[in-house]
Design a protein around this motif. Structure first.
Motif, PDB file in Angstrom:
ATOM      1  N   LEU B 267      -5.046  -1.102  -8.680  1.00  0.00           N
ATOM      2  CA  LEU B 267      -6.028  -1.407  -9.723  1.00  0.00           C
ATOM      3  C   LEU B 267      -5.545  -0.987 -11.112  1.00  0.00           C
ATOM      4  O   LEU B 267      -6.214  -1.202 -12.118  1.00  0.00           O
ATOM      5  CB  LEU B 267      -7.377  -0.733  -9.419  1.00  0.00           C
ATOM      6  CG  LEU B 267      -8.062  -1.177  -8.121  1.00  0.00           C
ATOM      7  CD1 LEU B 267      -9.402  -0.475  -7.959  1.00  0.00           C
ATOM      8  CD2 LEU B 267      -8.254  -2.690  -8.071  1.00  0.00           C
ATOM      9  N   ILE B 272      -3.810  -4.567 -17.307  1.00  0.00           N
ATOM     10  CA  ILE B 272      -4.747  -3.632 -17.959  1.00  0.00           C
ATOM     11  C   ILE B 272      -4.234  -3.300 -19.363  1.00  0.00           C
ATOM     12  O   ILE B 272      -3.085  -2.903 -19.523  1.00  0.00           O
ATOM     13  CB  ILE B 272      -4.870  -2.316 -17.146  1.00  0.00           C
ATOM     14  CG1 ILE B 272      -5.109  -2.605 -15.659  1.00  0.00           C
ATOM     15  CG2 ILE B 272      -5.894  -1.380 -17.758  1.00  0.00           C
ATOM     16  CD1 ILE B 272      -6.493  -2.708 -15.189  1.00  0.00           C
ATOM     17  N   SER B 401     -10.851   3.808 -11.352  1.00  0.00           N
ATOM     18  CA  SER B 401     -10.035   2.762 -11.983  1.00  0.00           C
ATOM     19  C   SER B 401     -10.696   2.371 -13.297  1.00  0.00           C
ATOM     20  O   SER B 401     -11.827   2.766 -13.561  1.00  0.00           O
ATOM     21  CB  SER B 401      -9.961   1.545 -11.062  1.00  0.00           C
ATOM     22  OG  SER B 401     -11.168   0.813 -11.130  1.00  0.00           O
ATOM     23  N   PRO B 405     -10.167  -4.980 -17.127  1.00  0.00           N
ATOM     24  CA  PRO B 405      -8.805  -4.849 -17.663  1.00  0.00           C
ATOM     25  C   PRO B 405      -8.763  -4.820 -19.186  1.00  0.00           C
ATOM     26  O   PRO B 405      -7.833  -4.268 -19.772  1.00  0.00           O
ATOM     27  CB  PRO B 405      -8.095  -6.103 -17.149  1.00  0.00           C
ATOM     28  CG  PRO B 405      -8.933  -6.622 -16.036  1.00  0.00           C
ATOM     29  CD  PRO B 405     -10.327  -6.185 -16.305  1.00  0.00           C
ATOM     30  N   CYS B 427     -10.891  -5.601 -10.994  1.00  0.00           N
ATOM     31  CA  CYS B 427     -11.077  -4.194 -10.579  1.00  0.00           C
ATOM     32  C   CYS B 427     -12.424  -3.960  -9.883  1.00  0.00           C
ATOM     33  O   CYS B 427     -12.591  -2.957  -9.184  1.00  0.00           O
ATOM     34  CB  CYS B 427     -10.989  -3.266 -11.784  1.00  0.00           C
ATOM     35  SG  CYS B 427      -9.391  -3.276 -12.577  1.00  0.00           S
ATOM     36  N   THR B 428     -13.370  -4.850 -10.106  1.00  0.00           N
ATOM     37  CA  THR B 428     -14.708  -4.611  -9.553  1.00  0.00           C
ATOM     38  C   THR B 428     -14.942  -5.329  -8.222  1.00  0.00           C
ATOM     39  O   THR B 428     -15.712  -4.856  -7.380  1.00  0.00           O
ATOM     40  CB  THR B 428     -15.798  -5.071 -10.551  1.00  0.00           C
ATOM     41  OG1 THR B 428     -15.471  -6.377 -11.032  1.00  0.00           O
ATOM     42  CG2 THR B 428     -15.910  -4.114 -11.714  1.00  0.00           C
TER      43      THR B 428
END
Lengths: 96, 485
Positions: B267, B272, B401, B405, B427-428
């Motif tokens: 993640l 990111i 995390s 991003p 990420c979710t």
């Protein structure tokens, strides 16, 4: 990336989904769906031999309850949002 | 200090001490909405008179000597996919633009027991499908930090209304990040509970194995309290979990010494933003200083999460949304001569482009000849992802995390590229696939003055750990809110 989805597929899927795309829209949706489906084919790379599929994250079983009558919606409430009704039910065009 | 700047628990204290009336709170918020709503567009349904008459009723209820609970008289906005009896529930769709629910969702019933003050029905991406709130039939919602930017989605209205001080809290729904990502982009706190912790009865279904209702608030304490108010078993939702609801507020401001935090390297990907990464790392250093143990961990199958999600969620959606056919409720094309023509035209005209796109993806994945390669395969890879999380939680109390991003992006920037938009939730999404709880809270502000969110993920029903760590981050990491409105 090879093409996975073509216009003929789009027409077939739209038919299954009871949707309609105009000729003007069809190139765009074909291209977009092709890109998305190409991306998700990635899951084919994962090794899932002997792996059980997950439908629900919790271990749930059927929930049973007593078959008891309880207050539910009235007839008026049930028809409140109907686009077209007559006294016997929801009115629709001819069934073909 | 103005009433609108106070959190729900602070308002609750003042109400209990009889220092303010609910009517005064309602007046302050209605005034604020009048000032900023033209810029924000956070609400689909909002009725001054209804808010005031409800506020008077609650004041009378209090005057009569009834118990004041956590959310008695507290303004809460409700995402417009949660059914509210007698009030329009549109899902931000032309399909349901005139739909008036004939019953209340279980979460509304639970909040009604508190005598909460419903401030309005909040804007969203149509049928909760989107990450920018640009897919609403009722217009785009703007980010209070920068009006040229999106608020995130799909709970863009619930998030923006809380950030813009148009309400004290709100309820959203989260299928792949729809509470946490907008919370992150708007600089507030958003919590997705464990799947089954909160009843979905009365939530218009998008993807039933992933959907969950949760709170959006300005601080962690309000988040804990609101979760406590809406959680619990419900016989009307056979997937709701039948266990006691803990006192979530008791997990705040506790010692986190010795708690183990894993950082999934899958993640912390190259997509990111540097600023996001450094803000998250800064928060992690603070947690280490407070005695937590922070280590990198690998969950290798998370690389498949986005693809798995975009098979499972559209597949479930294509099935769930088949009910919108123009027969019993919602929009209908009235010029059709046969029923099949009516189905097609009703759905082609009633749904927006993203909803149709997802119905098409799902229909394809479920269709004869493709089911095994897509839907069944995705369910198996989902198991691998769940197993990765299970393994990680043997070692760690929580995983951390970034939530998103990037910070909030410009309106229109990603609107023409569905795949790039889908990456906003990278990420979710894994969290929904595993059914576990996670929170997003602010951990910094970018050079361009946009908020940055950090995500804390817990094991099944371990909201306690999530709240402990979130509370520690909230008290240690300082940042400054600087709204454009």
């Amino acid at each position: 990336m090879g093409k996975i989805i073509n216009k003929k597929d789009i027409k077939h899927i739209a038919k299954l989904a009871e949707l309609k795309y105009s000729d003007a829209e069809i190139d765009k949706i074909t291209d977009q769906l092709d890109k998305i489906i190409n991306h998700i084919t990635k899951i084919g790379q994962a090794d899932t031999s002997n792996i059980v599929p997950t439908s629900h994250v919790l271990e749930i079983t059927n929930v049973y309850r007593e078959d008891k009558v309880r207050i539910s919606f009235t007839r008026e409430e049930s028809f409140k949002n109907a686009p077209l009704e007559d006294e016997d039910g929801f009115k629709v065009p001819k069934i073909d | 200090m103005s009433l609108i700047n106070l959190g729900a628990y602070e308002l609750n204290e003042l109400i209990k001490k009889k220092e303010i009336s609910v009517f005064e709170i309602a007046k302050a918020y209605v005034q604020r909405i009048d000032e900023v709503e033209n810029d924000i567009n956070a609400f689909i349904s909002f009725d001054n008179d209804l808010v005031f008459s409800r506020a008077r009723e609650i004041d009378k209820y209090i005057k009569d000597g009834n118990d004041i609970l956590d959310f008695t008289g507290i303004p809460i906005a409700i995402k417009d996919n949660v059914c509210t009896k007698g009030i329009k529930t549109t899902c931000a769709s032309k399909m349901l633009s005139n739909y008036v629910a004939v019953y209340d969702a279980t979460v509304i019933n639970k909040l009604n027991r508190h005598r909460f003050l419903m401030i309005g029905k909040a804007n969203m991406d149509e049928f909760a499908m989107g990450s920018s709130n640009e897919n609403s039939a009722f217009g785009v919602v703007r980010n209070p930090w920068n009006l040229d930017c999106v608020p995130g989605g799909s709970s863009g209205g619930p998030a923006a209304s809380v950030a813009a001080f148009e309400t004290a809290c709100s309820l959203g729904s989260d299928t792949g990040g729809s509470i946490r990502q907008p919370a992150s982009l708007c600089g507030i706190v958003g919590l997705k509970p464990t799947y089954g912790r909160v009843s979905r009865y009365g939530l218009v279904a998008f993807a039933s194995s992933l959907d969950q209702i949760g709170p959006l608030t300005r601080n962690v304490k309000d988040s804990a309290a609101l979760l406590e108010a809406i959680a619990g078993y419900d016989e009307y939702d056979s997937t709701s979990i039948n266990t006691d609801v803990p006192n979530y507020k008791s997990f705040l401001n506790t010692d986190i010494k010795g708690m183990r935090i894993g950082i999934p390297k899958e993640l912390m990907i190259k997509e990111i933003d540097c600023e996001v990464k450094s803000s998250v790392n800064n928060a992690l250093r603070m947690l280490e200083k407070s005695g937590a143990i922070v280590e990198e961990v690998s969950l290798p199958n998370l690389e498949y999460a986005l693809s798995v999600f975009y098979v499972i969620a559209p597949s479930e959606a294509s099935s769930n949304l088949s009910r919108f056919d123009g027969v019993r409720y919602g929009y209908r094309n009235t010029k059709s001569r046969t029923i099949r023509e009516m189905y097609k035209k009703t759905r082609a005209e009633g749904f927006g482009p993203e909803v149709k796109r997802r119905i098409m993806i799902g229909t394809y994945c479920l269709s004869s000849g493709y089911y095994d390669a897509y839907y069944d395969k995705a369910k198996r890879v989902r198991t691998l992802i769940i197993n990765d999380f299970k393994k990680a939680f043997l070692e760690y109390d929580v995983l951390i995390s970034p939530t998103s991003p990037t910070t909030a992006f410009k309106i229109g920037d990603r609107a023409d590229d569905p795949l790039t938009m889908y990456l906003s939730d990278v990420c979710t999404i894994p969290v929904n696939l595993a059914g576990i709880p996670a929170i997003s809270l602010p951990c910094g502000v970018s050079k361009n003055n946009l908020p940055i969110g950090i995500q804390v993920i817990g094991d099944i029903l371990r909201e306690d750990n999530v709240l402990k760590i979130a509370s520690a981050i909230e008290s240690e990491v300082k940042w400054k809110m600087n709204l454009q409105i």
